[in-house]
Write a protein that holds these residues in place. Structure first.
Motif, PDB file in Angstrom:
ATOM      1  N   MET A   5     -78.216  44.809  15.978  1.00 30.36           N
ATOM      2  CA  MET A   5     -77.677  43.647  16.647  1.00 30.36           C
ATOM      3  C   MET A   5     -76.370  44.020  17.345  1.00 30.36           C
ATOM      4  O   MET A   5     -75.743  45.007  17.035  1.00 30.36           O
ATOM      5  N   THR A   6     -75.979  43.167  18.247  1.00 31.89           N
ATOM      6  CA  THR A   6     -74.784  43.416  19.036  1.00 31.89           C
ATOM      7  C   THR A   6     -73.798  42.269  18.882  1.00 31.89           C
ATOM      8  O   THR A   6     -73.971  41.408  18.042  1.00 31.89           O
ATOM      9  N   GLY A   7     -72.807  42.239  19.740  1.00 33.43           N
ATOM     10  CA  GLY A   7     -71.874  41.129  19.755  1.00 33.43           C
ATOM     11  C   GLY A   7     -70.723  41.311  18.802  1.00 33.43           C
ATOM     12  O   GLY A   7     -70.493  42.378  18.240  1.00 33.43           O
ATOM     13  N   TYR A   8     -70.003  40.230  18.631  1.00 30.97           N
ATOM     14  CA  TYR A   8     -68.819  40.213  17.778  1.00 30.97           C
ATOM     15  C   TYR A   8     -69.214  39.957  16.332  1.00 30.97           C
ATOM     16  O   TYR A   8     -70.166  39.230  16.054  1.00 30.97           O
ATOM     17  N   GLU A   9     -68.450  40.555  15.401  1.00 32.39           N
ATOM     18  CA  GLU A   9     -68.706  40.357  13.972  1.00 32.39           C
ATOM     19  C   GLU A   9     -67.759  39.318  13.401  1.00 32.39           C
ATOM     20  O   GLU A   9     -66.597  39.233  13.800  1.00 32.39           O
ATOM     21  N   ALA A  10     -68.289  38.552  12.453  1.00 35.03           N
ATOM     22  CA  ALA A  10     -67.470  37.649  11.643  1.00 35.03           C
ATOM     23  C   ALA A  10     -67.456  38.244  10.247  1.00 35.03           C
ATOM     24  O   ALA A  10     -68.497  38.612   9.713  1.00 35.03           O
ATOM     25  N   VAL A  11     -66.264  38.369   9.653  1.00 40.11           N
ATOM     26  CA  VAL A  11     -66.129  38.985   8.330  1.00 40.11           C
ATOM     27  C   VAL A  11     -65.313  38.064   7.428  1.00 40.11           C
ATOM     28  O   VAL A  11     -64.266  37.558   7.838  1.00 40.11           O
ATOM     29  N   GLY A  19     -79.892  25.510  19.043  1.00 39.32           N
ATOM     30  CA  GLY A  19     -80.484  25.136  20.320  1.00 39.32           C
ATOM     31  C   GLY A  19     -81.023  26.328  21.092  1.00 39.32           C
ATOM     32  O   GLY A  19     -81.569  26.182  22.185  1.00 39.32           O
ATOM     33  N   GLN A  20     -80.884  27.522  20.524  1.00 36.18           N
ATOM     34  CA  GLN A  20     -81.366  28.735  21.183  1.00 36.18           C
ATOM     35  C   GLN A  20     -82.836  28.966  20.845  1.00 36.18           C
ATOM     36  O   GLN A  20     -83.325  28.508  19.811  1.00 36.18           O
ATOM     37  N   PRO A  21     -83.555  29.697  21.701  1.00 41.82           N
ATOM     38  CA  PRO A  21     -84.954  30.014  21.388  1.00 41.82           C
ATOM     39  C   PRO A  21     -85.063  30.921  20.158  1.00 41.82           C
ATOM     40  O   PRO A  21     -84.162  31.713  19.875  1.00 41.82           O
ATOM     41  N   ASP A  22     -86.167  30.787  19.441  1.00 39.94           N
ATOM     42  CA  ASP A  22     -86.438  31.600  18.245  1.00 39.94           C
ATOM     43  C   ASP A  22     -86.983  32.959  18.683  1.00 39.94           C
ATOM     44  O   ASP A  22     -88.182  33.205  18.678  1.00 39.94           O
ATOM     45  N   VAL A  23     -86.058  33.811  19.081  1.00 41.94           N
ATOM     46  CA  VAL A  23     -86.395  35.175  19.499  1.00 41.94           C
ATOM     47  C   VAL A  23     -85.449  36.126  18.779  1.00 41.94           C
ATOM     48  O   VAL A  23     -84.335  35.735  18.395  1.00 41.94           O
ATOM     49  N   PRO A  24     -85.868  37.378  18.544  1.00 41.79           N
ATOM     50  CA  PRO A  24     -85.060  38.314  17.741  1.00 41.79           C
ATOM     51  C   PRO A  24     -83.600  38.429  18.160  1.00 41.79           C
ATOM     52  O   PRO A  24     -82.717  38.538  17.309  1.00 41.79           O
ATOM     53  N   GLU A  25     -83.312  38.382  19.442  1.00 42.06           N
ATOM     54  CA  GLU A  25     -81.917  38.556  19.870  1.00 42.06           C
ATOM     55  C   GLU A  25     -81.020  37.380  19.481  1.00 42.06           C
ATOM     56  O   GLU A  25     -79.789  37.476  19.587  1.00 42.06           O
ATOM     57  N   ASN A  26     -81.606  36.281  19.010  1.00 45.86           N
ATOM     58  CA  ASN A  26     -80.800  35.130  18.578  1.00 45.86           C
ATOM     59  C   ASN A  26     -80.632  35.049  17.062  1.00 45.86           C
ATOM     60  O   ASN A  26     -80.118  34.066  16.544  1.00 45.86           O
ATOM     61  N   TYR A  27     -81.066  36.090  16.352  1.00 44.65           N
ATOM     62  CA  TYR A  27     -80.883  36.154  14.904  1.00 44.65           C
ATOM     63  C   TYR A  27     -79.573  36.871  14.590  1.00 44.65           C
ATOM     64  O   TYR A  27     -79.157  37.763  15.325  1.00 44.65           O
ATOM     65  N   HIS A  28     -78.941  36.462  13.510  1.00 48.11           N
ATOM     66  CA  HIS A  28     -77.783  37.163  12.978  1.00 48.11           C
ATOM     67  C   HIS A  28     -78.254  37.988  11.786  1.00 48.11           C
ATOM     68  O   HIS A  28     -79.237  37.650  11.138  1.00 48.11           O
ATOM     69  N   THR A  29     -77.530  39.043  11.488  1.00 50.02           N
ATOM     70  CA  THR A  29     -77.730  39.764  10.233  1.00 50.02           C
ATOM     71  C   THR A  29     -76.545  39.441   9.340  1.00 50.02           C
ATOM     72  O   THR A  29     -75.392  39.583   9.758  1.00 50.02           O
TER      73      THR A  29
END
Length: 138
Positions: free
Chosen positions: A1-7, A84-94
């Motif tokens: 996954m990409t983007g910013y992390e929340a810790v 409100g986002q589509p259910d696609v892998p790129e919209n999942y968080h780990t």
């Protein structure tokens, strides 16, 4: 996954086994996850769901167990239709829960689109790890 992390991190004055039970017990998870019913068998590759009500609307979040190492590591994906986002892998968080040392819990969420989104998520996860601490120390 990409983007910013929340810790979110917290030291807990309780044995690792007690903290692990808080993280994996369906009843304790209900308290942590804002009243949602959490269902999974905790096997790697298995689904996990969170069913509840938010602001008067029923919802069901979902994900998959990626790692389960009792007392040490829990890693799973998470998707909520409430975004409100589509259910696609790129919209999942780990979500990665790590227990180390003298019961230090670190929760990391990846794939936040913006720094602001990461900060919002971090605030929510700080609340959750505080609830884990309170439940484990009780």
């Amino acid at each position: 996954m990409t983007g910013y992390e929340a810790v979110a991190e917290v030291d807990i004055d309780a044995p690792v086994a007690q903290v692990w039970e808080v993280l994996t017990s369906p009843q304790k998870l209900k308290d942590l996850w804002f009243g949602a019913e959490v269902e999974t068998d905790w096997q790697v590759g298995s689904p996990i769901t969170w069913a509840g009500e938010w602001e008067g609307k029923p919802y069901q979040d979902k994900g998959e167990i990626l790692a389960f190492e009792p007392g040490r590591l829990l890693k799973l994906t998470h998707f909520s239709p409430l975004t409100g986002q589509p259910d696609v892998p790129e919209n999942y968080h780990t979500l990665t829960y790590e227990l180390t040392g003298n019961t230090h819990l670190k929760l990391t969420q990846d794939n936040n689109a913006t720094e602001e989104e990461a900060k919002h998520s971090q605030s929510m996860w700080e609340s959750l790890v505080t609830k884990v601490k309170e439940a484990a120390e009780a």
